[in-house]
Design an enzyme around this catalytic site. Sequence first.
Site, mmCIF file in Angstrom:
data_model
loop_
_atom_site.group_PDB
_atom_site.id
_atom_site.type_symbol
_atom_site.label_atom_id
_atom_site.label_comp_id
_atom_site.label_asym_id
_atom_site.label_seq_id
_atom_site.Cartn_x
_atom_site.Cartn_y
_atom_site.Cartn_z
ATOM 1 N N TRP A 1 0.846 -1.144 0.147
ATOM 2 C CA TRP A 1 0.117 -0.116 -0.114
ATOM 3 C C TRP A 1 0.998 1.365 0.038
ATOM 4 O O TRP A 1 0.450 2.369 -0.546
ATOM 5 C CB TRP A 1 -1.045 0.029 1.234
ATOM 6 C CG TRP A 1 -0.323 0.143 2.628
ATOM 7 C CD1 TRP A 1 0.163 -0.900 3.414
ATOM 8 C CD2 TRP A 1 -0.139 1.605 3.201
ATOM 9 N NE1 TRP A 1 0.638 -0.488 4.387
ATOM 10 C CE2 TRP A 1 0.620 0.875 4.409
ATOM 11 C CE3 TRP A 1 -0.402 2.904 2.966
ATOM 12 C CZ2 TRP A 1 0.956 2.025 5.518
ATOM 13 C CZ3 TRP A 1 -0.034 3.617 4.125
ATOM 14 C CH2 TRP A 1 0.540 3.395 5.166
ATOM 15 N N ASP B 1 -2.868 11.432 6.514
ATOM 16 C CA ASP B 1 -2.997 10.130 7.015
ATOM 17 C C ASP B 1 -4.505 9.611 7.157
ATOM 18 O O ASP B 1 -5.393 10.359 7.152
ATOM 19 C CB ASP B 1 -2.525 10.146 8.259
ATOM 20 C CG ASP B 1 -2.330 8.700 8.897
ATOM 21 O OD1 ASP B 1 -3.633 8.137 9.463
ATOM 22 O OD2 ASP B 1 -1.262 8.123 8.906
ATOM 23 N N HIS C 1 7.561 6.511 15.261
ATOM 24 C CA HIS C 1 7.659 5.560 16.016
ATOM 25 C C HIS C 1 8.652 4.326 16.005
ATOM 26 O O HIS C 1 9.202 4.178 15.019
ATOM 27 C CB HIS C 1 6.270 4.881 15.436
ATOM 28 C CG HIS C 1 4.962 5.542 16.201
ATOM 29 N ND1 HIS C 1 3.808 5.322 15.495
ATOM 30 C CD2 HIS C 1 4.690 6.326 17.082
ATOM 31 C CE1 HIS C 1 2.889 6.195 16.067
ATOM 32 N NE2 HIS C 1 3.473 6.644 17.336
ATOM 33 N N TYR C 2 8.939 3.949 17.219
ATOM 34 C CA TYR C 2 9.886 2.786 17.293
ATOM 35 C C TYR C 2 9.177 2.018 18.368
ATOM 36 O O TYR C 2 9.439 2.440 19.619
ATOM 37 C CB TYR C 2 11.401 3.103 17.461
ATOM 38 C CG TYR C 2 12.086 1.847 17.012
ATOM 39 C CD1 TYR C 2 12.634 1.588 16.036
ATOM 40 C CD2 TYR C 2 12.786 1.064 18.265
ATOM 41 C CE1 TYR C 2 13.398 0.413 15.675
ATOM 42 C CE2 TYR C 2 13.206 0.031 17.974
ATOM 43 C CZ TYR C 2 13.786 -0.429 16.856
ATOM 44 O OH TYR C 2 14.327 -1.426 16.586
ATOM 45 N N SER D 1 4.403 0.809 13.003
ATOM 46 C CA SER D 1 3.413 -0.157 12.753
ATOM 47 C C SER D 1 3.881 -0.787 11.421
ATOM 48 O O SER D 1 3.135 -1.858 11.028
ATOM 49 C CB SER D 1 1.865 0.441 12.656
ATOM 50 O OG SER D 1 2.265 1.585 11.752
ATOM 51 N N HIS E 1 8.511 1.070 6.716
ATOM 52 C CA HIS E 1 9.021 1.766 5.832
ATOM 53 C C HIS E 1 9.005 3.263 6.273
ATOM 54 O O HIS E 1 7.957 3.442 6.823
ATOM 55 C CB HIS E 1 8.085 1.697 4.580
ATOM 56 C CG HIS E 1 8.324 2.588 3.437
ATOM 57 N ND1 HIS E 1 8.978 2.312 2.240
ATOM 58 C CD2 HIS E 1 8.290 3.787 3.401
ATOM 59 C CE1 HIS E 1 9.235 3.289 1.733
ATOM 60 N NE2 HIS E 1 8.904 4.333 1.916
ATOM 61 N N PHE E 2 10.174 3.782 6.392
ATOM 62 C CA PHE E 2 10.190 4.980 7.148
ATOM 63 C C PHE E 2 9.291 6.044 7.115
ATOM 64 O O PHE E 2 9.038 6.586 5.797
ATOM 65 C CB PHE E 2 11.727 5.503 7.186
ATOM 66 C CG PHE E 2 12.130 6.599 8.390
ATOM 67 C CD1 PHE E 2 11.946 6.271 9.455
ATOM 68 C CD2 PHE E 2 12.158 8.104 7.703
ATOM 69 C CE1 PHE E 2 12.351 7.394 10.599
ATOM 70 C CE2 PHE E 2 12.175 8.810 8.674
ATOM 71 C CZ PHE E 2 12.337 8.615 10.030
ATOM 72 N N HIS E 3 8.513 6.372 7.842
ATOM 73 C CA HIS E 3 7.558 7.697 7.820
ATOM 74 C C HIS E 3 7.728 8.461 9.248
ATOM 75 O O HIS E 3 8.171 8.042 10.337
ATOM 76 C CB HIS E 3 6.116 6.972 7.577
ATOM 77 C CG HIS E 3 5.844 5.953 8.474
ATOM 78 N ND1 HIS E 3 6.229 4.823 8.612
ATOM 79 C CD2 HIS E 3 4.765 6.050 9.601
ATOM 80 C CE1 HIS E 3 5.846 4.143 9.871
ATOM 81 N NE2 HIS E 3 4.919 5.007 10.437
ATOM 82 N N HIS F 1 5.108 10.946 11.531
ATOM 83 C CA HIS F 1 3.787 11.359 11.741
ATOM 84 C C HIS F 1 3.781 12.769 12.213
ATOM 85 O O HIS F 1 4.762 13.639 12.745
ATOM 86 C CB HIS F 1 3.143 10.894 13.005
ATOM 87 C CG HIS F 1 3.381 9.270 12.917
ATOM 88 N ND1 HIS F 1 2.018 8.613 12.629
ATOM 89 C CD2 HIS F 1 4.337 8.384 12.957
ATOM 90 C CE1 HIS F 1 2.470 7.361 12.555
ATOM 91 N NE2 HIS F 1 3.737 7.130 12.659
#
Length: 317
Positions: free
Chosen positions: A149, A175, A238-239, A242, A245-247, A249
């Site tokens: 996706w 998002d 986040h770590y 979810s 693939h690096f993103h 927020h």
Amino acid sequence: MSNPAAPTSLLALEQFTFERILDEDPLTHSLILLGTFPNPQVSDGVVKAVVRIEKTALSPDDGSRYFGSNGVVRKVEVEGSTDIYTWLFGWLGEDRERDIKINIICPATDVHIRKYTKQEQVMVNETPAIYEQHVKPYILAFPPSRTQWVENILTGISEKSKILYSSSEFLLLPDMKWDSKTLSSLYLIALVQDRNIRSLRDLRRHHVDLLKTIQREAHRAVREKWGLGTGSLRMYVHYQPSYYHFHVHIVNVNYQGNILGMSIGQAHLLDDVISLLELDPETGPGIFERMTLTYGLGDQHGLYQVMVEANKAAVAA
């Protein structure tokens, strides 16, 4: 003693004259309004009123009857769809404001099912050695289909009309959790084009320019499109994430609706990430190669058992 000015019927409520919004809370799905009701017993003929409107909780008892020929939901509109993910808005009556947002994962894997199952959390310490021995192989074992996706968005197959910024380095877009309407719950995502950056652990000093560009373009986009000024955004990574693939927020700083996703341990402020990377040496291991990361892990997560065992072994050593 009853209050003669209190509106106790629909007819009385229809006499409300709206003045302004006092507050809104996306977390509780509520609005607080200021206005007046007519009252001939006072000199100016009206009395001030504060009205709080809150959407009621969804009942588990209705879970089996939301959809179907006689379902509770009477109307839906598709907001977006890419690969296995679809999100819609639903109405519980034709003439209502949209009542619910519906996110669908189909087909859902066992990993998805575990992710969305209620979980007990445990805090774990991920040393560089544990990362190399256990976590990195876990991440690398995920098939490309798990992030198809994301590929669809990056390659322009889906969500093309929603892109707020596009370059050879990253895309910026709303998002899927955001309704694209309520400014106080604004939620954007920056997806990087570099497929080699899977998580925080892969960031190095040479990525600082990329991260600063994400910051700059996010601020520009929300200023030009929604009029939000400096200091209006919270940006974090986040770590564990979810998906690998690096993103980044990007949310309205007043947004509390994703409070669990902004919890200590899981969320790392982008400013702090950049500052740490700027301390990286020009050569040698980067700071995120050398750090021990501490975070909460649910008992349904694929890393749960191995991390608990690894932490027990570390304590016993």
